[in-house]
Design a protein around this motif. Structure first.
Motif, PDB file in Angstrom:
ATOM      1  N   VAL A  16       0.824  -1.215   0.000  1.00 42.57           N
ATOM      2  CA  VAL A  16       0.000   0.000   0.000  1.00 42.57           C
ATOM      3  C   VAL A  16       0.858   1.265   0.000  1.00 42.57           C
ATOM      4  N   ILE A  17       1.945   1.264   0.784  1.00 42.69           N
ATOM      5  CA  ILE A  17       2.672   2.534   0.997  1.00 42.69           C
ATOM      6  C   ILE A  17       3.823   2.724   0.026  1.00 42.69           C
ATOM      7  N   GLY A  18       4.240   1.665  -0.658  1.00 40.65           N
ATOM      8  CA  GLY A  18       5.374   1.807  -1.574  1.00 40.65           C
ATOM      9  C   GLY A  18       6.695   1.800  -0.835  1.00 40.65           C
ATOM     10  N   PRO A  19       7.805   2.072  -1.546  1.00 41.17           N
ATOM     11  CA  PRO A  19       9.142   1.871  -0.965  1.00 41.17           C
ATOM     12  C   PRO A  19       9.632   2.996  -0.049  1.00 41.17           C
ATOM     13  N   ASP A  20       8.980   4.160  -0.062  1.00 35.22           N
ATOM     14  CA  ASP A  20       9.601   5.326   0.574  1.00 35.22           C
ATOM     15  C   ASP A  20       9.244   5.562   2.036  1.00 35.22           C
ATOM     16  N   MET A  21       8.198   4.910   2.519  1.00 31.70           N
ATOM     17  CA  MET A  21       7.835   5.088   3.931  1.00 31.70           C
ATOM     18  C   MET A  21       8.439   3.949   4.766  1.00 31.70           C
ATOM     19  N   ALA A  22       8.729   4.255   6.033  1.00 31.89           N
ATOM     20  CA  ALA A  22       9.341   3.249   6.917  1.00 31.89           C
ATOM     21  C   ALA A  22       8.281   2.335   7.530  1.00 31.89           C
ATOM     22  N   ILE A  23       8.658   1.083   7.750  1.00 29.64           N
ATOM     23  CA  ILE A  23       7.793   0.150   8.489  1.00 29.64           C
ATOM     24  C   ILE A  23       8.509  -0.233   9.781  1.00 29.64           C
ATOM     25  N   VAL A  24       7.875   0.099  10.899  1.00 30.41           N
ATOM     26  CA  VAL A  24       8.468  -0.111  12.227  1.00 30.41           C
ATOM     27  C   VAL A  24       7.585  -1.124  12.968  1.00 30.41           C
ATOM     28  N   THR A  25       8.215  -2.202  13.460  1.00 27.41           N
ATOM     29  CA  THR A  25       7.413  -3.318  13.985  1.00 27.41           C
ATOM     30  C   THR A  25       7.764  -3.681  15.419  1.00 27.41           C
ATOM     31  N   PRO A  26       6.851  -3.378  16.357  1.00 27.32           N
ATOM     32  CA  PRO A  26       6.943  -3.955  17.703  1.00 27.32           C
ATOM     33  C   PRO A  26       6.383  -5.377  17.658  1.00 27.32           C
ATOM     34  N   GLY A  27       6.271  -6.007  18.853  1.00 31.64           N
ATOM     35  CA  GLY A  27       5.765  -7.380  18.895  1.00 31.64           C
ATOM     36  C   GLY A  27       6.827  -8.357  18.420  1.00 31.64           C
ATOM     37  N   ILE A  28       8.079  -8.009  18.657  1.00 36.67           N
ATOM     38  CA  ILE A  28       9.190  -8.891  18.248  1.00 36.67           C
ATOM     39  C   ILE A  28       9.544  -9.807  19.420  1.00 36.67           C
ATOM     40  N   ARG A  29       9.596 -11.092  19.125  1.00 31.89           N
ATOM     41  CA  ARG A  29       9.923 -12.048  20.167  1.00 31.89           C
ATOM     42  C   ARG A  29      10.928 -13.083  19.657  1.00 31.89           C
ATOM     43  N   PRO A  30      12.180 -13.013  20.140  1.00 33.18           N
ATOM     44  CA  PRO A  30      13.131 -14.078  19.809  1.00 33.18           C
ATOM     45  C   PRO A  30      12.545 -15.423  20.233  1.00 33.18           C
ATOM     46  N   ALA A  31      12.876 -16.492  19.511  1.00 37.16           N
ATOM     47  CA  ALA A  31      12.339 -17.818  19.832  1.00 37.16           C
ATOM     48  C   ALA A  31      12.567 -18.130  21.305  1.00 37.16           C
ATOM     49  N   GLY A  32      11.540 -18.612  21.971  1.00 35.33           N
ATOM     50  CA  GLY A  32      11.671 -19.023  23.368  1.00 35.33           C
ATOM     51  C   GLY A  32      11.416 -17.914  24.370  1.00 35.33           C
ATOM     52  N   SER A  33      11.298 -16.637  23.912  1.00 30.21           N
ATOM     53  CA  SER A  33      11.080 -15.579  24.910  1.00 30.21           C
ATOM     54  C   SER A  33       9.583 -15.416  25.183  1.00 30.21           C
ATOM     55  N   ALA A  34       9.266 -14.924  26.373  1.00 27.32           N
ATOM     56  CA  ALA A  34       7.858 -14.807  26.783  1.00 27.32           C
ATOM     57  C   ALA A  34       7.125 -13.817  25.884  1.00 27.32           C
ATOM     58  N   VAL A  35       5.929 -14.198  25.475  1.00 26.79           N
ATOM     59  CA  VAL A  35       5.143 -13.338  24.572  1.00 26.79           C
ATOM     60  C   VAL A  35       4.502 -12.191  25.353  1.00 26.79           C
ATOM     61  N   GLY A  36       4.143 -12.438  26.635  1.00 26.67           N
ATOM     62  CA  GLY A  36       3.489 -11.394  27.429  1.00 26.67           C
ATOM     63  C   GLY A  36       2.140 -11.024  26.829  1.00 26.67           C
ATOM     64  N   ASP A  37       1.869  -9.722  26.740  1.00 26.31           N
ATOM     65  CA  ASP A  37       0.559  -9.281  26.233  1.00 26.31           C
ATOM     66  C   ASP A  37       0.531  -9.113  24.714  1.00 26.31           C
ATOM     67  N   GLN A  38       1.631  -9.399  24.041  1.00 23.38           N
ATOM     68  CA  GLN A  38       1.657  -9.237  22.576  1.00 23.38           C
ATOM     69  C   GLN A  38       0.899 -10.383  21.912  1.00 23.38           C
ATOM     70  N   LYS A  39       0.140 -10.073  20.854  1.00 31.07           N
ATOM     71  CA  LYS A  39      -0.631 -11.138  20.184  1.00 31.07           C
ATOM     72  C   LYS A  39      -0.184 -11.380  18.751  1.00 31.07           C
ATOM     73  N   ARG A  40       0.462 -10.368  18.139  1.00 27.54           N
ATOM     74  CA  ARG A  40       0.875 -10.558  16.731  1.00 27.54           C
ATOM     75  C   ARG A  40       2.408 -10.442  16.691  1.00 27.54           C
ATOM     76  N   THR A  41       3.074 -11.575  16.942  1.00 28.76           N
ATOM     77  CA  THR A  41       4.531 -11.539  17.115  1.00 28.76           C
ATOM     78  C   THR A  41       5.248 -12.283  15.983  1.00 28.76           C
ATOM     79  N   LEU A  42       6.481 -11.844  15.729  1.00 26.81           N
ATOM     80  CA  LEU A  42       7.401 -12.563  14.841  1.00 26.81           C
ATOM     81  C   LEU A  42       8.778 -12.519  15.497  1.00 26.81           C
ATOM     82  N   THR A  43       9.667 -13.433  15.105  1.00 28.55           N
ATOM     83  CA  THR A  43      11.045 -13.365  15.602  1.00 28.55           C
ATOM     84  C   THR A  43      11.782 -12.247  14.842  1.00 28.55           C
ATOM     85  N   PRO A  44      12.936 -11.812  15.369  1.00 27.15           N
ATOM     86  CA  PRO A  44      13.698 -10.781  14.649  1.00 27.15           C
ATOM     87  C   PRO A  44      14.014 -11.194  13.210  1.00 27.15           C
ATOM     88  N   ALA A  45      14.459 -12.431  13.026  1.00 22.64           N
ATOM     89  CA  ALA A  45      14.821 -12.863  11.663  1.00 22.64           C
ATOM     90  C   ALA A  45      13.591 -12.877  10.752  1.00 22.64           C
TER      91      ALA A  45
END
Ligand SMILES: O=c1ccn([C@@H]2O[C@H](COP(=O)(O)O)[C@@H](O)[C@H]2O)c(=O)[nH]1
Length: 235
Positions: A169-198
């Motif tokens: 939708v936004i094309g190449p020029d706008m930044a995408i900043v993503t919270p909800g990052i969880r390294p494998a094995g770390s507690a998810v806590g209250d986050q529901k839409r998580t991915l690992t850093p990689a």
């Protein structure tokens, strides 16, 4: 407008979600050169964090002020005008059209880059329904990304799981900043839409926000280094 990320370390933003400036400084000095970009949210902002933001900028760190502003347009405009003087890199506003337009007006020609928060990463479709929305998360994120682009903000905050639809939708020029990052094995806590850093980097996120997996780790420096290793291997 997206600026080229010259320093790989700038892709990891460490959330300083701690009660005092002293606690924040302890993390910054523990991480040393292992981190270059810090996020200050309201817990710290309401406890001296705006002066800390100025100080970190003076020391050559980048700062993301995560205040998630949302008010009538004029109030947002005036608030953002004040914040342009801090020298921080990013500021969040909620991705409501009036709010975003007000923020863009307040930013004027300043270097501050505005990020629009689409749907909080602690929300799933059920939470949105509870909040009165008739849209699934992915549809709301897509709609708000379109509105953010029209309003003229500089980037989007979303889960890394939505990077593909947002980039479309936004094309190449706008930044995408993503919270909800969880390294494998770390507690998810209250986050529901998580991915690992990689996974987040491979999905196309520009910057990853990581809080508790680093600041609450037994060894925050090692935890930050592990996130950076994942970023480097996936970039
Ligand atoms: O959708 C959003 C927007 C902002 N945040 C903020 O990011 C950090 C995440 O911290 P973790 O400890 O890694 O969960 C936190 O400061 C949130 O306020 C978000 O999580 N989701």
């Amino acid at each position: 407008m997206t600026q080229k990320i010259n320093d790989l370390r700038d892709r990891m933003i460490v959330a300083l979600d701690v009660p005092t400036v002293w606690d924040a400084y302890r993390i910054v000095s523990t991480l040393g050169d292992g981190a270059s970009f810090y996020k200050i949210g309201y817990r710290l902002a309401f406890a001296g964090g705006l002066d800390l933001a100025r100080q970190l900028v003076t020391e050559g760190k980048k700062v993301f002020l995560d205040l998630k502003l949302h008010d009538i347009g004029n109030t947002v405009t005036e608030g953002v005008e004040s914040l342009t003087k801090l020298g921080v890199t990013f500021l969040t506003v909620h991705a409501y059209p009036q709010t975003m337009r007000g923020a863009v007006e307040g930013r004027g020609d300043a270097a501050l880059r505005l990020l629009a928060v689409t749907a909080l990463t602690s929300y799933d479709d059920g939470d949105l329904k509870d909040a009165g929305y008739g849209l699934a998360v992915r549809d709301l994120v897509r709609m708000r990304a379109q509105q953010a682009r029209s309003a003229g903000v500089d980037g989007i905050v979303c889960s890394a799981a939505e990077t593909e639809i947002v980039r479309d939708v936004i094309g190449p020029d706008m930044a995408i900043v993503t919270p909800g990052i969880r390294p494998a094995g770390s507690a998810v806590g209250d986050q529901k839409r998580t991915l690992t850093p990689a996974e987040a980097i491979r999905a196309g996120a520009d910057h990853l926000v990581v809080g508790r997996p680093i600041i609450r780790a037994a060894d925050p420096r090692a935890a930050a280094a592990a996130v950076m290793d994942e970023i480097a291997s996936a970039a």
